[in-house]
Design an enzyme around this catalytic site. Structure first.
Site, short mmCIF file in Angstrom:
data_model
loop_
_atom_site.label_atom_id
_atom_site.label_comp_id
_atom_site.label_asym_id
_atom_site.label_seq_id
_atom_site.Cartn_x
_atom_site.Cartn_y
_atom_site.Cartn_z
CD GLU A 37 -7.57 30.70 -32.68
OE1 GLU A 37 -8.33 30.52 -31.71
OE2 GLU A 37 -7.94 31.21 -33.76
CD GLN A 38 -10.45 34.08 -28.83
OE1 GLN A 38 -10.35 35.03 -28.05
NE2 GLN A 38 -11.60 33.73 -29.37
NE ARG A 112 -16.63 24.22 -38.49
CZ ARG A 112 -17.07 25.12 -39.37
NH1 ARG A 112 -18.14 24.88 -40.11
NH2 ARG A 112 -16.45 26.28 -39.50
CE1 TYR A 218 -22.09 16.79 -43.15
CE2 TYR A 218 -24.21 17.81 -43.61
CZ TYR A 218 -22.92 17.90 -43.14
OH TYR A 218 -22.44 19.08 -42.63
CG ASP A 296 -18.72 33.04 -40.38
OD1 ASP A 296 -19.18 32.98 -41.54
OD2 ASP A 296 -18.78 32.10 -39.57
#
Length: 403
Positions: A37-38, A112, A218, A296
Site C-alpha cells: 500500500e502506497q 468506509r 443515510y 475498481d
C-alpha cells in the site's frame, strides 16, 4: 521466480477495501499474500458506504460480522425517492424483515473506515507493507516483477491489482487508455448526528431527485453521523482525488432552490470532498499470465447502484477460491476467476451508468413518467439478480469450501 510447489507467491497492490478483503479470503483459503500500500497508514478516506446482502453474506463467512455490527446501521427503509423541490415521497421500500426473508441478510450502512477496519481484522499481522508505491509491473515467465518508487523490486507468481481506477497494474493487462471524464462530480460530507435534523437520522437511505442532480443521505457510524453524497454537473472540474475539497457555499449553490431540508443538511456538514466521476468502458479481459485485476482497477462503476465495494468483495471471494483449487495453475486460476466475474460486473457497470440519466431528468413528461414508474416499482425484488447472488456458490464454493 519462487517455487509454487507450496503455493504461489501472491502480491496484492493496494490496501483499500478490495485489496484487504482479497488478503482476508486468501488467508481463509490457506494461502498467504503480501499487500503493498502506497499510503503510510491504513486509512480509508471518503465517508459512507452501503453494504447489501450479496456482500454481507461473504463478510459473515469471513467471521467479521460481530466487528462490523459495532458500527454498522441496519437499514429499515431504502430507495426513499423524494422530489427535489418539495420533498414529496415518490416511492419508498421497506427493508426491515423483508430483506432477510428474500436474501437471508440485512442491508447496512457503514463508514468506509469502519468497513476497512473490519476486513483488516481478518488479515494476519505482517502481511501489509505500508509506504510502498508500485510504479510498474512487468509480466514474465512464471509470474511478474513489480518495481517500487523506493527502487526495490519484488517477484511474484500472482499479482493482484487492487489499486483503483488509476491502477498501475491495469497497464500490464490492458491497452493503456486514460479514463474519460463523465461530466459529473460527486460531493461527500459527513454531518455529526447532533447537528443533523431528525429526518436524516432515520435508518433510511433517502435519494432526492432533481434536474441534472441528485442528493443522497443515510446514517452511518452507529448512528453518530449522517453520510451525504451529492452528484452534480462537473463543469470544468476534472480532479479525481479523494483529497480534493469544495466549500459548503459551493455545495449549497449547486442545490439552490431545492427543498430547504437539503440545503440545511449541507450547511450542517463540514467542507465537502469533491471528485470527478470517471468513466471507463468495461474491459474484455482482466488477466494476463499471472497478473489480474480486482475492484475498481478492473471495473470502475458509477455509484448509482451502491455496488462498487460489494463487487470488490465478491471479486475477492471468487479469486481466493480459484487460487486455492489444487488442480489449477495460477494462470488457469486467474482465467477461471475472470470468466466467473466479468459478465456480472460488466452488467453492473452498464446499468450504473444508465441510472445517472434517469435520476437527473429535467421536469417534464419524462420526469413524470419516471416518477410514476418509481411509485409502481419494487427495487428490492427487481434487483434480486444483484442481492440474491452468492459469489462463492456461483464458482462452486460456499461455506463448505472455507478452510
Amino acid at each position: 521466480m519462487p517455487d509454487v510447489a507450496h503455493g504461489p507467491r501472491i502480491v496484492i497492490v493496494g490496501g483499500g477495501i478490495g485489496g484487504l478483503t482479497a488478503a482476508a479470503f486468501l488467508h481463509r483459503a490457506g494461502l498467504s499474500a503480501t499487500v503493498y500500500e502506497q499510503a503510510p497508514a491504513l486509512t480509508e478516506v471518503g465517508a459512507g458506504i452501503l453494504v447489501a446482502p450479496n456482500a454481507v453474506r461473504l463478510l459473515r463467512r469471513l467471521g467479521v460480522m460481530e466487528r462490523l455490527l459495532r458500527r454498522a446501521v441496519p437499514l429499515e427503509w431504502a430507495w426513499e425517492f423524494r422530489r427535489w423541490a418539495d420533498g414529496r415521497v415518490l416511492s419508498v421500500e421497506r427493508l426491515g424483515g423483508v430483506c432477510e426473508r428474500l436474501y437471508g441478510e440485512r442491508t447496512y450502512t457503514v463508514h468506509r473506515a469502519d468497513l476497512l477496519d473490519t476486513v483488516r481484522s481478518a488479515v494476519p499481522d505482517g502481511w501489509v507493507r505500508l509506504g510502498r508505491r508500485c510504479t510498474a509491473v512487468e509480466a514474465g515467465p512464471g509470474g511478474a516483477v513489480l518495481r517500487f518508487a523506493d527502487g526495490s523490486v519484488v517477484a511474484a507468481n500472482v499479482v493482484i491489482g487492487a489499486d483503483g481506477v488509476h491502477s498501475v497494474v491495469r497497464g500490464a493487462v490492458a491497452e493503456p487508455a486514460p479514463a474519460r471524464y463523465s461530466g459529473l462530480c460527486a460531493f461527500r460530507t459527513v454531518v455529526p448526528a447532533h447537528a443533523a435534523p431528525d429526518f436524516a437520522l432515520r435508518p433510511a437511505q433517502t435519494l432526492w431527485l432533481g434536474p441534472g442532480r441528485h442528493f443522497v443521505h443515510y446514517p452511518i457510524a452507529g448512528g453518530d453521523a449522517v453520510n451525504v453524497v451529492a452528484v452534480a454537473p462537473a463543469g470544468d472540474f476534472t480532479d479525481e482525488s479523494w483529497s480534493a475539497t469544495a466549500t459548503v457555499e459551493e455545495l449549497r449553490a449547486e442545490f439552490a432552490g431545492w427543498d430547504p431540508r437539503v440545503t440545511d443538511l449541507v450547511t450542517a456538514g463540514g467542507a465537502p470532498g469533491r471528485w470527478a466521476l470517471l468513466d471507463r468502458e468495461p474491459l474484455p479481459r482482466w488477466s494476463r499470465g499471472g497478473i489480474t485485476l480486482l475492484g475498481d482497477a478492473a471495473h470502475p462503476m458509477f455509484p448509482f447502484f451502491a455496488q462498487g465495494a460489494a463487487q470488490s468483495i465478491e471479486d475477492a471471494a471468487v479469486l481466493a477460491h480459484c487460487l486455492a483449487m489444487p488442480a489449477d495453475s495460477p494462470e488457469q486460476a486467474l482465467r477461471r476467476y475472470e470468466a466467473a466475474r466479468i459478465e456480472r460486473t460488466t452488467r453492473l457497470q452498464r446499468v450504473s451508468h444508465a441510472r445517472g440519466d434517469i435520476n437527473h431528468l429535467p421536469d417534464g413528461p419524462e420526469q413524470r413518467s419516471r416518477d410514476a414508474a418509481l411509485a409502481d416499482s419494487d427495487p428490492l425484488l427487481r434487483n434480486g439478480w444483484i442481492y440474491g447472488h452468492d459469489a462463492e456458490y456461483a464458482i462452486g464454493g460456499g461455506p463448505a469450501a472455507a478452510r
